[in-house]
Design a protein around this motif. Structure first.
Motif, mmCIF file in Angstrom:
data_model
loop_
_atom_site.group_PDB
_atom_site.id
_atom_site.type_symbol
_atom_site.label_atom_id
_atom_site.label_comp_id
_atom_site.label_asym_id
_atom_site.label_seq_id
_atom_site.Cartn_x
_atom_site.Cartn_y
_atom_site.Cartn_z
ATOM 1 N N GLY A 17 0.503 -0.966 0.038
ATOM 2 C CA GLY A 17 -0.098 -0.287 -0.231
ATOM 3 C C GLY A 17 1.187 1.187 0.342
ATOM 4 O O GLY A 17 2.059 1.428 -0.670
ATOM 5 N N HIS A 76 -7.282 -4.162 -3.599
ATOM 6 C CA HIS A 76 -7.758 -4.683 -3.015
ATOM 7 C C HIS A 76 -8.212 -5.121 -2.340
ATOM 8 O O HIS A 76 -9.119 -6.122 -2.734
ATOM 9 C CB HIS A 76 -7.654 -3.044 -2.540
ATOM 10 N N THR A 89 -9.821 -3.602 3.652
ATOM 11 C CA THR A 89 -8.834 -2.923 3.391
ATOM 12 C C THR A 89 -9.210 -1.663 4.957
ATOM 13 O O THR A 89 -9.281 -0.863 5.067
ATOM 14 C CB THR A 89 -9.151 -2.284 2.282
ATOM 15 N N TYR A 148 -7.942 2.779 -5.199
ATOM 16 C CA TYR A 148 -7.557 1.925 -6.115
ATOM 17 C C TYR A 148 -7.871 1.465 -7.718
ATOM 18 O O TYR A 148 -8.858 2.691 -7.965
ATOM 19 C CB TYR A 148 -8.153 0.409 -5.715
ATOM 20 N N PHE A 178 -3.271 -3.848 0.220
ATOM 21 C CA PHE A 178 -3.291 -3.230 -1.509
ATOM 22 C C PHE A 178 -2.364 -4.385 -2.225
ATOM 23 O O PHE A 178 -1.557 -4.338 -1.528
ATOM 24 C CB PHE A 178 -3.436 -1.487 -1.085
#
Lengths: 83, 145
Positions: free
Chosen positions: A82, B47, B52, B78, B117
């Motif tokens: 991320g 994701h 998330t 995303y 992610f």
């Protein structure tokens, strides 16, 4: 016991499905992994190297010894990227 | 605390309008899609819907507790994002700048390695390699223990 099993990123690609419902008698995540790997090559290609995989039970990160009792959803995915 | 997980672009200026009222310091960070190889056109971010939102909210709550923040925001996108587009941003507000900076760094460290992610490079020929998580990113978490 039926569990929803989800796959993400290259694990999803190797298995060829984003999610499926698995009937399992496994008591831990590790047991579930072994059951899946025994199914066929795709699962072995995706799940054999546990060091490359992270797992969540009911959307919380856990380790492979996590017990599956009362768990409804297990997800396998690579280390997250991320940010 | 504002948490948004969305495919759409976001407006950081609009987000900051009125953000952290009463605070003495506001810090923001934005992450952009970068092309390291010269062949990348975009990033595709996958994701885990549901997890998330929970994971990011939990990371935000821990930051709020630890630094006594007056406000906090995380927006993370995303889907397919072109080179140069903003992927995500964090904003923190606190009485003093040290708290706001530290909390923003904490948020970034945890979002990198604990928010579900996964990035993949998209080149001219279509989808390429999945971005591999760096050991250094995982190691960065230990400084907050």
């Amino acid at each position: 016991m039926k569990i929803d099993v989800l796959y993400f990123a290259w694990i999803r690609e190797r298995i060829g499905e984003p999610r499926e419902r698995i009937d399992t008698g496994a008591s831990t995540v590790r047991g579930l992994v072994n059951q899946l790997i025994a199914r066929d090559e795709r699962y072995a290609a995706a799940l054999s190297d546990l060091s490359a995989i992270r797992v969540a039970a009911d959307q919380v990160l856990v380790d492979f010894d996590h017990e599956l009792e009362h768990v409804r959803e297990v997800a396998f995915f690579p280390p997250m990227t991320g940010g | 605390m504002l948490i948004r997980i969305q495919p759409e672009p976001f407006d950081l200026g609009a987000l900051l309008n009125g953000f952290g009222a009463g605070a003495g310091a506001v810090v923001t960070f934005s992450g952009l899609v970068r092309d390291d190889t010269g062949t990348m056109q975009a990033l595709e971010l996958e994701h885990y819907p549901g997890m998330t939102e929970k994971a990011v909210a939990a990371i935000g709550a821990r930051a709020s507790d630890r630094w006594n923040l007056t406000d906090l925001a995380v927006i993370h996108r995303y889907g397919r994002l072109s080179v140069g587009e903003a992927i995500m941003c964090v904003a923190t507000a606190a009485r003093h700048r040290a708290e706001a900076f530290e909390a923003a760094e904490y948020l970034m460290d945890y979002l990198k390695s604990r928010a579900p992610f996964w990035k993949r490079e998209i080149g001219a020929d279509g989808p390429g390699a999945w971005v591999v998580a760096k050991d250094a990113d995982e190691d960065a978490l230990s400084r907050w223990d």
